[in-house]
Design a protein around this motif. Structure first.
Motif, PDB file in Angstrom:
ATOM      1  N   GLY A  10      11.668 -27.907-103.160  1.00  0.00           N
ATOM      2  CA  GLY A  10      10.325 -28.286-103.583  1.00  0.00           C
ATOM      3  C   GLY A  10       9.552 -29.114-102.595  1.00  0.00           C
ATOM      4  O   GLY A  10       8.430 -29.526-102.897  1.00  0.00           O
ATOM      5  N   ASP A  13       5.047 -29.179-100.147  1.00  0.00           N
ATOM      6  CA  ASP A  13       3.874 -28.726-100.907  1.00  0.00           C
ATOM      7  C   ASP A  13       2.636 -29.563-100.618  1.00  0.00           C
ATOM      8  O   ASP A  13       1.523 -29.136-100.885  1.00  0.00           O
ATOM      9  N   LYS A  14       2.841 -30.772-100.094  1.00  0.00           N
ATOM     10  CA  LYS A  14       1.709 -31.657 -99.831  1.00  0.00           C
ATOM     11  C   LYS A  14       1.699 -32.047 -98.364  1.00  0.00           C
ATOM     12  O   LYS A  14       2.757 -32.256 -97.763  1.00  0.00           O
ATOM     13  N   THR A  49       4.149 -31.776 -92.707  1.00  0.00           N
ATOM     14  CA  THR A  49       3.406 -30.688 -93.343  1.00  0.00           C
ATOM     15  C   THR A  49       1.918 -30.892 -93.089  1.00  0.00           C
ATOM     16  O   THR A  49       1.371 -31.943 -93.409  1.00  0.00           O
ATOM     17  N   GLU A  51      -1.972 -28.970 -93.428  1.00  0.00           N
ATOM     18  CA  GLU A  51      -2.735 -27.901 -94.075  1.00  0.00           C
ATOM     19  C   GLU A  51      -3.881 -27.502 -93.162  1.00  0.00           C
ATOM     20  O   GLU A  51      -4.758 -28.314 -92.841  1.00  0.00           O
ATOM     21  N   ARG A  57      -0.302 -23.738 -95.069  1.00  0.00           N
ATOM     22  CA  ARG A  57       0.451 -24.932 -94.684  1.00  0.00           C
ATOM     23  C   ARG A  57       1.353 -24.617 -93.492  1.00  0.00           C
ATOM     24  O   ARG A  57       2.012 -23.578 -93.466  1.00  0.00           O
ATOM     25  N   HIS A  59       4.533 -26.122 -91.112  1.00  0.00           N
ATOM     26  CA  HIS A  59       5.631 -27.073 -91.188  1.00  0.00           C
ATOM     27  C   HIS A  59       6.294 -27.213 -89.823  1.00  0.00           C
ATOM     28  O   HIS A  59       6.569 -26.217 -89.146  1.00  0.00           O
ATOM     29  N   LEU A  88      12.053 -23.680 -96.609  1.00  0.00           N
ATOM     30  CA  LEU A  88      10.609 -23.491 -96.413  1.00  0.00           C
ATOM     31  C   LEU A  88      10.274 -22.068 -96.003  1.00  0.00           C
ATOM     32  O   LEU A  88       9.191 -21.806 -95.488  1.00  0.00           O
ATOM     33  N   ASP A 565       0.190 -18.284-103.651  1.00  0.00           N
ATOM     34  CA  ASP A 565      -0.117 -19.671-104.014  1.00  0.00           C
ATOM     35  C   ASP A 565      -1.231 -19.737-105.051  1.00  0.00           C
ATOM     36  O   ASP A 565      -1.189 -20.551-105.982  1.00  0.00           O
ATOM     37  N   ASN A 569      -0.924 -21.229-108.961  1.00  0.00           N
ATOM     38  CA  ASN A 569      -1.811 -22.244-109.533  1.00  0.00           C
ATOM     39  C   ASN A 569      -2.375 -21.797-110.880  1.00  0.00           C
ATOM     40  O   ASN A 569      -2.704 -22.628-111.733  1.00  0.00           O
ATOM     41  N   GLN A 576       6.223 -26.954-108.746  1.00  0.00           N
ATOM     42  CA  GLN A 576       6.787 -26.576-107.465  1.00  0.00           C
ATOM     43  C   GLN A 576       7.576 -25.293-107.617  1.00  0.00           C
ATOM     44  O   GLN A 576       8.141 -25.012-108.675  1.00  0.00           O
ATOM     45  N   SER A 577       7.626 -24.507-106.556  1.00  0.00           N
ATOM     46  CA  SER A 577       8.317 -23.227-106.582  1.00  0.00           C
ATOM     47  C   SER A 577       9.249 -23.125-105.383  1.00  0.00           C
ATOM     48  O   SER A 577       9.078 -23.824-104.383  1.00  0.00           O
TER      49      SER A 577
END
Length: 640
Positions: A10, A13-14, A49, A51, A57, A59, A88, A565, A569, A576-577
């Motif tokens: 998870g 994500d941010k 991370t 965006e 995103r 990484h 990821l 994504d 939503n 989280q996925s």
């Protein structure tokens, strides 16, 4: 995921930093207040991370190795970096960072700098130690980022090309070599401010010492007294630069053994997707892993890289970059001849049909007609209304609910738009495959009544679940089709008999097939919760109560990936996925589906039902002539 540490599930994500410390055989996450503090006896995993403007995103995974760290911690850090990459989706770039030789990219995460601590604190829960009573000396280098290293407190550590910081109990001295750059001096001042706030609680003096300027400067006298009095600093010696640049060395990793590859000019074609390679470029070493290599093979490859670096005696100077096929850095590509700007299409993408792909596989020149964006038949900027048909009546759904249809219900969809100054209205009667006859019969008459009540040019059509035309999906920006139903007729005839809930519940176990129509239009259709529902050409979202898996078929298209994504939503906001690629599924994934089973693994292209066409036929001078009539709803009056 199987073989992946639970601490990584998870994450990513941010935007921002996530840092873990290797403590024994486990990972300890670091609090935000501890970011930037690295102990020389430890190893760390760092995830950054970011965006992008496109919403995607990116990484970057770094594992930092302290100069006093144990060998087993170093090996564990490299293994955990591979696991994090797998968690990821195997699309990160991994960097090995050694203390004192960190990359500019890594240092840019920590402003103004990092100062490794030479005391061991595994828990990282201790407060900042007060070092104001000690005298320490730092060397500060770098023009874009500050590279701070603690050096021996001695006159011999000074030189003319660097900037040095001497931290005492009551004052911080900044010594700027006469050959140091303005940018480095500015970075050093940022470091001094950081030391003042964090080590002295903002209560200390700062003195700037210019190399060679001693007249009338009390701070300079105090500075040199720390070293026992002034003495000239030896001139900087010119470093010898070898003009013979070493050639690149390429190795194929065969289990932990490096097999040299003879190649005067490196070419992209020598890299196989089921192998891993090490490219030694003297000052930088790259590890390239094929996309079909397993997580266990990648761990072995990273271990082989560590062994190779240590055997060469360059552990403190060389930088290593680890990447997976398809996510190579520009620096890596520069070492290869004819690196394709666009990755060559796979066999299954070469032709839209199987025959074209087979011809190309046998050496025939087959050119595919380029795929263009689907042409919009109507304006997609109109307004949408959806009614649920229930007991002979219609219920207008809210904006949020109108994007959710159920296979046990019937709906009336009205789409209104303006074109060339005229108002147009499209009416669709949508029949769920499990809908009740009572609702189906009422839908047609109710739609006619709604169509007759509007002004302009209404067009009516019947649409059946599973056979929707492209136009129907295009008017929905996103659409989710659930099993079950909400109408009273469905609940009376089906739900009561089977003792089940009528609608899909929020935390229910379910499988959804996701497909993108365009960049702004996506659908998710609930399918049977069995492995046979999967297809290599598609993407799926598997909901296991409050957990979610995103499954990417090996033949699925990038356009579907980009819309996942957005659909997540819609289905489960703020959840989280876990990304799962075909062939790398964890045991929990198959357990939810009731076990492994065979499913379709052939390339399948969505075929939208063609619009009906009516043709007029007539004979003229012995010849049969056929012409298409105007595109309009079929009516008995059209025939003659």
């Amino acid at each position: 995921m199987k073989g992946v540490d639970d601490a990584f599930l998870g994450v990513g994500d941010k935007p921002g930093l996530d840092i873990w410390c290797i403590v024994g055989s486990s990972l300890a996450p670091l609090a935000k207040s501890q970011h930037g503090k690295f102990y020389a006896r430890n190893c760390y995993i760092i995830l950054n991370t970011a965006e992008l403007k496109t919403g995607v995103r990116r990484h970057d995974v770094h594992y930092w190795v302290g100069e006093e760290a144990k060998e087993e911690d170093c090996l564990m850090a490299s293994d955990k970096a591979v696991e994090l990459d797998a968690a990821l989706g195997s699309n990160t770039v991994q960097h090995r960072e050694t203390q004192g030789e960190e990359s500019d990219k890594f240092l840019s995460y920590f402003r103004p700098c990092i100062i490794p601590v030479h005391s061991h604190s595994p828990s990282h829960m201790e407060g900042s130690r007060n070092k104001s009573s000690q005298t320490t000396m730092f060397s500060c280098e770098g023009e874009h980022v500050a590279r701070v290293t603690e050096v021996v407190f001695s006159r011999s550590s000074l030189d003319h090309k660097g900037v040095f910081i001497v931290d005492t109990a009551s004052k911080i001295f900044v010594f700027s070599g006469c050959n140091s750059s303005v940018q480095t001096r500015a970075k050093a001042l940022d470091v001094v401010r950081h030391l003042k706030e964090n080590r002295h609680s903002g209560r200390c003096e700062i003195a700037a010492i210019e190399d060679g300027k001693l007249v009338g400067d009390s701070d300079a006298g105090e500075f040199w007294n720390l070293f026992g009095g002034y003495a000239p600093i030896p001139r900087d010696l010119l470093e010898a630069v070898s003009m013979n640049m070493p050639l690149e060395k390429l190795f194929w990793i065969n289990k932990r053994t490096l097999v040299p590859m003879e190649a005067h000019l490196l070419d992209r074609e020598i890299l196989n997707s089921d192998r891993s390679y090490i490219l030694d470029c003297s000052t930088e070493i790259f590890l390239w892993m094929g996309m079909t290599t397993l997580v266990s093979e990648r761990k072995t490859s990273v271990t082989a890289l560590e062994d190779y670096v240590h055997s060469q005696g360059r552990s403190s100077a060389v930088r290593t970059v680890i990447m997976t096929e398809g996510h190579e850095t520009d620096d890596f590509k520069l070492h290869f001849q004819h690196w394709p700007k666009i990755v060559e299409m796979k066999l299954y993408d070469a032709g839209r049909e199987k025959v074209a792909a087979i011809f190309k596989h046998h050496g025939y020149d087959v050119t595919e007609i380029p795929e263009h964006e689907p042409q919009q038949l109507i304006s997609c900027n109109g307004s949408l209304k959806v009614w649920l048909v229930d007991c002979g009546c219609t219920t207008l759904l809210s904006t949020e609910e109108q994007e959710k249809l159920y296979t046990g219900d019937c709906y009336i969809v009205q789409y209104s738009y303006v074109e060339d100054g005229k108002d147009y209205h499209l009416f669709f009667a949508w029949y769920g495959k499990n809908s009740i006859k009572e609702d189906s019969v009422a839908t047609a008459s109710l739609m006619s009544s709604l169509a007759n009540s509007v002004k302009g040019h209404p067009v009516v059509a019947q649409v059946f679940d599973g056979r929707e035309p492209e136009l129907f999906f295009s008017i929905f920006k996103s659409l989710i089709i659930f099993k079950g139903g909400r109408s009273a007729a469905y609940k009376n005839h089906v739900v009561q008999k089977s003792d089940r809930n009528g609608c899909h519940q929020k935390d229910e176990v379910a499988l959804f097939h996701v497909q993108a129509l365009r960049h702004d239009c996506v659908q998710a259709i609930q399918v049977d919760l069995v492995a046979t529902s999967l297809n290599s050409s598609h993407c799926y979202i598997l909901q296991d109560h409050s957990s979610f898996f995103i499954w990417l078929g090996s033949l699925s298209s990038p356009s579907d990936h980009n819309m996942l994504d957005r659909m997540m939503n819609k289905l489960c906001p703020f959840k989280q996925s876990l990304l799962v690629r075909e062939g790398s599924e964890p045991d929990d994934f198959w357990k939810v589906l009731g076990g492994r089973s065979e499913y379709s693994k052939e390339k399948r292209v969505k075929g939208w039902p063609a619009d009906r066409h009516l043709y007029a036929c007539r004979f003229e001078q012995g010849l049969l002539k056929v012409s298409a009539t105007l595109q309009q709803p079929l009516d008995a009056e059209t025939y003659s």
